[in-house]
Motif scaffolding. Sequence first.
Motif, PDB file in Angstrom:
ATOM      1  N   GLY A  82       2.701 -20.575 -52.928  1.00 47.50           N
ATOM      2  CA  GLY A  82       1.945 -20.157 -51.759  1.00 47.50           C
ATOM      3  C   GLY A  82       1.918 -21.183 -50.645  1.00 47.50           C
ATOM      4  O   GLY A  82       1.476 -20.888 -49.530  1.00 47.50           O
ATOM      5  N   ARG A  83       2.422 -22.382 -50.922  1.00 45.63           N
ATOM      6  CA  ARG A  83       2.407 -23.454 -49.927  1.00 45.63           C
ATOM      7  C   ARG A  83       3.712 -23.572 -49.138  1.00 45.63           C
ATOM      8  O   ARG A  83       3.789 -24.346 -48.186  1.00 45.63           O
ATOM      9  N   ASN A  88       7.414 -25.223 -44.671  1.00 42.25           N
ATOM     10  CA  ASN A  88       8.493 -24.908 -43.735  1.00 42.25           C
ATOM     11  C   ASN A  88       8.028 -25.030 -42.287  1.00 42.25           C
ATOM     12  O   ASN A  88       8.809 -25.413 -41.411  1.00 42.25           O
ATOM     13  N   ASP A  89       6.759 -24.711 -42.035  1.00 47.27           N
ATOM     14  CA  ASP A  89       6.210 -24.906 -40.688  1.00 47.27           C
ATOM     15  C   ASP A  89       6.220 -26.389 -40.322  1.00 47.27           C
ATOM     16  O   ASP A  89       6.491 -26.752 -39.168  1.00 47.27           O
ATOM     17  N   GLU A  90       5.926 -27.249 -41.289  1.00 48.62           N
ATOM     18  CA  GLU A  90       5.971 -28.691 -41.042  1.00 48.62           C
ATOM     19  C   GLU A  90       7.394 -29.131 -40.712  1.00 48.62           C
ATOM     20  O   GLU A  90       7.610 -30.005 -39.868  1.00 48.62           O
ATOM     21  N   PHE A  91       8.372 -28.538 -41.388  1.00 42.47           N
ATOM     22  CA  PHE A  91       9.777 -28.844 -41.105  1.00 42.47           C
ATOM     23  C   PHE A  91      10.092 -28.535 -39.641  1.00 42.47           C
ATOM     24  O   PHE A  91      10.719 -29.327 -38.939  1.00 42.47           O
ATOM     25  N   GLN A 148      14.566 -25.628 -53.198  1.00 41.77           N
ATOM     26  CA  GLN A 148      15.924 -26.066 -52.899  1.00 41.77           C
ATOM     27  C   GLN A 148      16.329 -25.674 -51.484  1.00 41.77           C
ATOM     28  O   GLN A 148      17.034 -26.417 -50.798  1.00 41.77           O
ATOM     29  N   SER A 149      15.875 -24.512 -51.042  1.00 40.91           N
ATOM     30  CA  SER A 149      16.182 -24.066 -49.682  1.00 40.91           C
ATOM     31  C   SER A 149      15.609 -25.030 -48.646  1.00 40.91           C
ATOM     32  O   SER A 149      16.268 -25.353 -47.651  1.00 40.91           O
ATOM     33  N   LEU A 150      14.399 -25.506 -48.883  1.00 35.06           N
ATOM     34  CA  LEU A 150      13.789 -26.443 -47.945  1.00 35.06           C
ATOM     35  C   LEU A 150      14.539 -27.768 -47.930  1.00 35.06           C
ATOM     36  O   LEU A 150      14.794 -28.341 -46.865  1.00 35.06           O
ATOM     37  N   ILE A 151      14.944 -28.254 -49.103  1.00 37.07           N
ATOM     38  CA  ILE A 151      15.707 -29.504 -49.157  1.00 37.07           C
ATOM     39  C   ILE A 151      17.061 -29.328 -48.467  1.00 37.07           C
ATOM     40  O   ILE A 151      17.532 -30.213 -47.747  1.00 37.07           O
TER      41      ILE A 151
END
Length: 233
Positions: A82-83, A88-91, A148-151
């Motif tokens: 849920g986080r 992703n917004d922080e990215f 993994q998508s975020l990394i």
Amino acid sequence: MAISDFFCPQTTSIVAKRERRKEARPGELLNAALDLFVEKGFAATRVEEVAARAGVSKGTLFLYFPSKEELFKAVVRENISGRFKAWNDEFEAFEGNTCEMLCYCMNSWWERVGATKTSGITKLMMSEAKNFPELAAFYQHEVVLPGQSLIRRILQRGMDRGEFRPLDLDYAVYSVVAPMIFLMLSRHAVGACVPAHVELDPKKYIATQLSTILYGLRLSPGDMEPSQEIPQA
């Protein structure tokens, strides 16, 4: 003054307390479930134990979560998956270079998840995934793939900005994931990963891993082209 006037305030107070208690129950159940799943594992945890620790009946637990599997999924969503939207917004909002972004990512992840009881879910999944393939598939979809998508997005950003050398992202993501999994396992399985007499400092560990990772990722003048082969020794 009617007799009811004396009792209405008290009745209202009791009703309000009951309503607050009812609203609090899902959260209390999820906290109790997280504690027990991490302490005992998924298979060994019984819903009766979760209900008892939360201070409610088993019937009340089933009003919110129809099965132990659904309870586990709710725990994962509440504490991890849920986080991902916020992460992703922080990215999107991050203004520093990609080396700084990766440092922020690994350190903030440890503070928010790794250093908390939630990290025990990873150990649970690694030990019990084969016995519960449906939960394993759920965890892959809700946690592993979004993580993994975020990394990948971070590493791709570094390549796009000319900060990182060209990478095979399918494998490069594990350069970031693997050290963090080790750190989590060392937290929940002292003696299995790190000798019991060794006190592993998470901040120093992450700093050392970042130094190694970033040294390998950075694109420096004179670097060979990706098509060039590394000479064999």
